[in-house]
Motif scaffolding. Structure first.
Motif, PDB file in Angstrom:
ATOM      1  N   VAL A  72      -5.959  -3.448  -3.464  1.00 52.12           N
ATOM      2  CA  VAL A  72      -5.059  -3.528  -2.305  1.00 52.12           C
ATOM      3  C   VAL A  72      -3.732  -4.154  -2.718  1.00 52.12           C
ATOM      4  O   VAL A  72      -2.654  -3.674  -2.344  1.00 52.12           O
ATOM      5  N   ASP A  73      -3.794  -5.197  -3.521  1.00 52.88           N
ATOM      6  CA  ASP A  73      -2.573  -5.877  -3.961  1.00 52.88           C
ATOM      7  C   ASP A  73      -1.703  -4.957  -4.816  1.00 52.88           C
ATOM      8  O   ASP A  73      -0.469  -4.943  -4.667  1.00 52.88           O
ATOM      9  N   VAL A  74      -2.312  -4.194  -5.719  1.00 48.71           N
ATOM     10  CA  VAL A  74      -1.554  -3.259  -6.554  1.00 48.71           C
ATOM     11  C   VAL A  74      -0.884  -2.210  -5.680  1.00 48.71           C
ATOM     12  O   VAL A  74       0.302  -1.889  -5.849  1.00 48.71           O
ATOM     13  N   ASN A  75      -1.630  -1.681  -4.728  1.00 47.75           N
ATOM     14  CA  ASN A  75      -1.078  -0.657  -3.841  1.00 47.75           C
ATOM     15  C   ASN A  75       0.057  -1.225  -2.988  1.00 47.75           C
ATOM     16  O   ASN A  75       1.095  -0.576  -2.799  1.00 47.75           O
ATOM     17  N   ASN A  76      -0.111  -2.434  -2.476  1.00 50.32           N
ATOM     18  CA  ASN A  76       0.930  -3.065  -1.656  1.00 50.32           C
ATOM     19  C   ASN A  76       2.207  -3.319  -2.450  1.00 50.32           C
ATOM     20  O   ASN A  76       3.295  -3.402  -1.883  1.00 50.32           O
ATOM     21  N   SER A  77       2.074  -3.431  -3.747  1.00 52.72           N
ATOM     22  CA  SER A  77       3.236  -3.664  -4.592  1.00 52.72           C
ATOM     23  C   SER A  77       3.908  -2.368  -5.027  1.00 52.72           C
ATOM     24  O   SER A  77       5.133  -2.259  -4.987  1.00 52.72           O
ATOM     25  N   MET A  78       3.118  -1.341  -5.425  1.00 53.77           N
ATOM     26  CA  MET A  78       3.675  -0.210  -6.174  1.00 53.77           C
ATOM     27  C   MET A  78       3.631   1.133  -5.470  1.00 53.77           C
ATOM     28  O   MET A  78       4.112   2.130  -6.014  1.00 53.77           O
ATOM     29  N   SER A  79       3.088   1.202  -4.291  1.00 54.47           N
ATOM     30  CA  SER A  79       2.995   2.483  -3.590  1.00 54.47           C
ATOM     31  C   SER A  79       4.360   2.961  -3.107  1.00 54.47           C
ATOM     32  O   SER A  79       5.172   2.177  -2.615  1.00 54.47           O
ATOM     33  N   THR A  80       4.608   4.260  -3.246  1.00 56.17           N
ATOM     34  CA  THR A  80       5.786   4.863  -2.620  1.00 56.17           C
ATOM     35  C   THR A  80       5.421   5.503  -1.285  1.00 56.17           C
ATOM     36  O   THR A  80       6.297   6.008  -0.583  1.00 56.17           O
ATOM     37  N   TYR A  81       4.145   5.477  -0.931  1.00 54.80           N
ATOM     38  CA  TYR A  81       3.681   6.034   0.340  1.00 54.80           C
ATOM     39  C   TYR A  81       3.675   4.980   1.440  1.00 54.80           C
ATOM     40  O   TYR A  81       3.776   5.309   2.611  1.00 54.80           O
ATOM     41  N   GLN A  82       3.514   3.710   1.067  1.00 54.02           N
ATOM     42  CA  GLN A  82       3.558   2.625   2.038  1.00 54.02           C
ATOM     43  C   GLN A  82       5.003   2.180   2.221  1.00 54.02           C
ATOM     44  O   GLN A  82       5.644   1.693   1.288  1.00 54.02           O
ATOM     45  N   LYS A  83       5.502   2.332   3.422  1.00 54.28           N
ATOM     46  CA  LYS A  83       6.910   1.999   3.678  1.00 54.28           C
ATOM     47  C   LYS A  83       7.201   0.518   3.513  1.00 54.28           C
ATOM     48  O   LYS A  83       8.352   0.120   3.276  1.00 54.28           O
ATOM     49  N   ASP A  84       6.162  -0.328   3.627  1.00 50.16           N
ATOM     50  CA  ASP A  84       6.375  -1.763   3.523  1.00 50.16           C
ATOM     51  C   ASP A  84       5.969  -2.315   2.161  1.00 50.16           C
ATOM     52  O   ASP A  84       5.922  -3.528   1.965  1.00 50.16           O
ATOM     53  N   SER A  85       5.658  -1.443   1.200  1.00 49.17           N
ATOM     54  CA  SER A  85       5.301  -1.935  -0.131  1.00 49.17           C
ATOM     55  C   SER A  85       6.521  -2.557  -0.801  1.00 49.17           C
ATOM     56  O   SER A  85       7.675  -2.293  -0.427  1.00 49.17           O
ATOM     57  N   GLU A  86       6.275  -3.384  -1.799  1.00 43.48           N
ATOM     58  CA  GLU A  86       7.380  -4.012  -2.533  1.00 43.48           C
ATOM     59  C   GLU A  86       8.311  -2.954  -3.121  1.00 43.48           C
ATOM     60  O   GLU A  86       9.547  -3.063  -3.014  1.00 43.48           O
ATOM     61  N   GLU A 173      21.911   0.440 -11.215  1.00 43.05           N
ATOM     62  CA  GLU A 173      23.343   0.726 -11.249  1.00 43.05           C
ATOM     63  C   GLU A 173      23.710   1.885 -10.323  1.00 43.05           C
ATOM     64  O   GLU A 173      24.859   1.990  -9.889  1.00 43.05           O
ATOM     65  N   ARG A 174      22.743   2.762 -10.068  1.00 43.38           N
ATOM     66  CA  ARG A 174      22.886   3.797  -9.042  1.00 43.38           C
ATOM     67  C   ARG A 174      21.705   3.673  -8.097  1.00 43.38           C
ATOM     68  O   ARG A 174      20.698   3.034  -8.419  1.00 43.38           O
ATOM     69  N   LYS A 175      21.786   4.320  -6.976  1.00 43.33           N
ATOM     70  CA  LYS A 175      20.684   4.246  -6.012  1.00 43.33           C
ATOM     71  C   LYS A 175      19.570   5.211  -6.437  1.00 43.33           C
ATOM     72  O   LYS A 175      19.304   6.222  -5.795  1.00 43.33           O
ATOM     73  N   VAL A 176      18.972   4.881  -7.567  1.00 42.56           N
ATOM     74  CA  VAL A 176      17.869   5.692  -8.059  1.00 42.56           C
ATOM     75  C   VAL A 176      16.580   5.277  -7.353  1.00 42.56           C
ATOM     76  O   VAL A 176      16.437   4.142  -6.898  1.00 42.56           O
ATOM     77  N   TYR A 177      15.664   6.207  -7.301  1.00 40.97           N
ATOM     78  CA  TYR A 177      14.379   6.025  -6.614  1.00 40.97           C
ATOM     79  C   TYR A 177      13.314   5.830  -7.683  1.00 40.97           C
ATOM     80  O   TYR A 177      13.071   6.714  -8.505  1.00 40.97           O
ATOM     81  N   ILE A 178      12.700   4.657  -7.695  1.00 41.85           N
ATOM     82  CA  ILE A 178      11.704   4.333  -8.718  1.00 41.85           C
ATOM     83  C   ILE A 178      10.325   4.784  -8.240  1.00 41.85           C
ATOM     84  O   ILE A 178       9.900   4.448  -7.133  1.00 41.85           O
ATOM     85  N   ASP A 179       9.643   5.533  -9.082  1.00 47.19           N
ATOM     86  CA  ASP A 179       8.311   6.053  -8.759  1.00 47.19           C
ATOM     87  C   ASP A 179       7.387   5.756  -9.934  1.00 47.19           C
ATOM     88  O   ASP A 179       7.594   6.258 -11.039  1.00 47.19           O
ATOM     89  N   LEU A 180       6.373   4.940  -9.695  1.00 49.38           N
ATOM     90  CA  LEU A 180       5.449   4.535 -10.750  1.00 49.38           C
ATOM     91  C   LEU A 180       4.114   5.273 -10.669  1.00 49.38           C
ATOM     92  O   LEU A 180       3.110   4.825 -11.233  1.00 49.38           O
ATOM     93  N   SER A 181       4.098   6.429 -10.001  1.00 49.68           N
ATOM     94  CA  SER A 181       2.850   7.165  -9.791  1.00 49.68           C
ATOM     95  C   SER A 181       2.136   7.501 -11.095  1.00 49.68           C
ATOM     96  O   SER A 181       0.911   7.575 -11.142  1.00 49.68           O
ATOM     97  N   ALA A 182       2.904   7.748 -12.153  1.00 51.29           N
ATOM     98  CA  ALA A 182       2.315   8.199 -13.408  1.00 51.29           C
ATOM     99  C   ALA A 182       1.812   7.063 -14.284  1.00 51.29           C
ATOM    100  O   ALA A 182       1.376   7.319 -15.416  1.00 51.29           O
ATOM    101  N   ILE A 183       1.834   5.838 -13.776  1.00 52.35           N
ATOM    102  CA  ILE A 183       1.380   4.708 -14.589  1.00 52.35           C
ATOM    103  C   ILE A 183       0.631   3.658 -13.779  1.00 52.35           C
ATOM    104  O   ILE A 183      -0.129   2.859 -14.334  1.00 52.35           O
ATOM    105  N   ALA A 184       0.778   3.668 -12.448  1.00 55.56           N
ATOM    106  CA  ALA A 184       0.199   2.605 -11.613  1.00 55.56           C
ATOM    107  C   ALA A 184      -1.326   2.640 -11.594  1.00 55.56           C
ATOM    108  O   ALA A 184      -1.970   1.579 -11.561  1.00 55.56           O
ATOM    109  N   LYS A 185      -1.931   3.827 -11.609  1.00 57.60           N
ATOM    110  CA  LYS A 185      -3.398   3.875 -11.625  1.00 57.60           C
ATOM    111  C   LYS A 185      -3.928   3.275 -12.921  1.00 57.60           C
ATOM    112  O   LYS A 185      -4.912   2.540 -12.924  1.00 57.60           O
ATOM    113  N   GLY A 186      -3.270   3.602 -14.030  1.00 61.73           N
ATOM    114  CA  GLY A 186      -3.676   3.013 -15.300  1.00 61.73           C
ATOM    115  C   GLY A 186      -3.551   1.500 -15.291  1.00 61.73           C
ATOM    116  O   GLY A 186      -4.408   0.773 -15.819  1.00 61.73           O
TER     117      GLY A 186
END
Length: 345
Positions: A72-86, A173-186
């Motif tokens: 739950v803690d990992v998901n609350n930190s790194m999810s891009t699906y949860q609008k309130d995640s870190e 430096e730009r408004k890039v969108y960070i997505d950790l989907s390819a590493i967060a499960k690992g």
């Protein structure tokens, strides 16, 4: 970090545990030999299973709740699906604004950026807008390929080099969108492994969404066995079985999560250089590394690099890999020299 039902199957299946995920009682209650204990459940839009060789009944009873909370803690930190995640909150921040990350998020982002650099951008933590455009992110599915001008417009928002990380301090430096989907499960797998070891567990097999980490042996002294799936759409078949211990395992493939338009299949694996799904012949890659987060990220990078570059990249990174490549109506295999030592013939 997918949390929607994917085409054909819910999870991005790549690896299947050769043994059942059910609680196993190996011996009768009067036996003094250890048992394998198992805990499983849903997480990150997929499922997890943790199996460990019991060392203490009290620890066995407490571990399931600790594992659940950790995920739950990992998901609350790194999810891009949860609008309130870190991570979601950070992605909404203006460009140029600095923020202090939690220790876990900083750790994962650091590793992701290292893989982005070493792969020449084949792995890119800012590719999320393109993933969403093609219907494989939190914005939901699409049934048609986007126009070239749409792709080119979003490519201007992609670039891991726009992320500056110093310790826990992040600046985009730009408004890039960070997505950790390819590493967060690992990473989740590694954190569970760390929890088990902190509790004195020295033999286990942890799996989250098909990514795994193994340590030690089963009570009978044998290795954990993992089945690597053949990259076939619409059916489940074993390509290879490997025996593992003290290693992280991850597989990436183009055969489960995709859509088709006019007879053309579009994979969920997006090449940041083109803004489009990969179109080469590499169908699946399995990576063995010291930790699962590294294996997870490298597997994605190799899928983007394709069959001609992935094998040399694996050797450069000091990991073992199995590549399954489309050839006519079937597949051919390429593997690093050390991968052969893991095969069960």
């Amino acid at each position: 970090m997918s949390e929607i039902t994917r085409q054909i199957i819910k999870r991005p299946a790549a690896l299947l545990l050769a043994a059942s995920f059910l609680l196993l009682t190996l011996l009768s209650g009067c036996s003094k030999q250890p048992q394998i204990v198992s805990h499983q459940g849903p997480t990150m839009g997929t499922s997890f299973t943790v199996k460990w060789v019991s060392a203490d009944a009290a620890v066995d009873a407490e571990l399931p709740a600790k594992i659940d909370q950790l995920l739950v803690d990992v998901n609350n930190s790194m999810s891009t699906y949860q609008k309130d995640s870190e991570l979601s909150r950070i992605n909404r921040m203006p460009a140029g604004e600095s923020v202090t990350l939690s220790a876990g998020l900083a750790e994962v982002l650091k590793k992701a950026l290292e893989i982005s650099h070493s792969s020449g951008g084949a792995f890119d933590v800012t590719v999320g807008p393109l993933v969403n455009l093609w219907g494989f992110g939190p914005d939901g599915r699409v049934i048609r390929a986007p126009a070239d001008d749409e792709i080119e417009q979003l490519r201007q928002r992609v670039g891991y080099h726009y992320i500056k990380l110093s310790g826990k301090q992040l600046n985009r430096e730009r408004k890039v969108y960070i997505d950790l989907s390819a590493i967060a499960k690992g990473y989740g797998v590694d954190k569970i492994a760390e929890l088990l070891e902190d509790e004195g567990i020295t033999a286990y097999l942890v799996e989250v969404g098909g990514e795994l980490r193994a340590r030690g042996n089963k009570p009978d002294g044998s290795h954990w066995k993992i089945a690597i799936e053949a990259p076939l759409a619409g059916e489940r078949k074993v390509q290879r079985i490997i025996k593992v211990k003290d290693v992280g395992i991850a597989t990436s493939g183009d055969y489960r999560n995709y859509f088709e338009e006019n007879g053309i299949r579009f994979s969920h694996t997006i090449d940041p250089a083109t803004g489009k799904p990969i179109s080469h012949k590499l169908a699946s890659v399995t990576v063995l590394a010291t930790d699962c987060a590294t294996a997870d990220g490298l597997a994605t990078a190799m899928m983007v690099l394709g069959p001609d570059l992935a094998e040399s990249y694996a050797e450069q990174q000091g990991v073992e890999a199995l590549l399954i490549i489309k050839s006519g109506d079937g597949f051919i295999e390429k593997m690093t020299p050390g991968f052969k030592d893991y095969l069960v013939e």
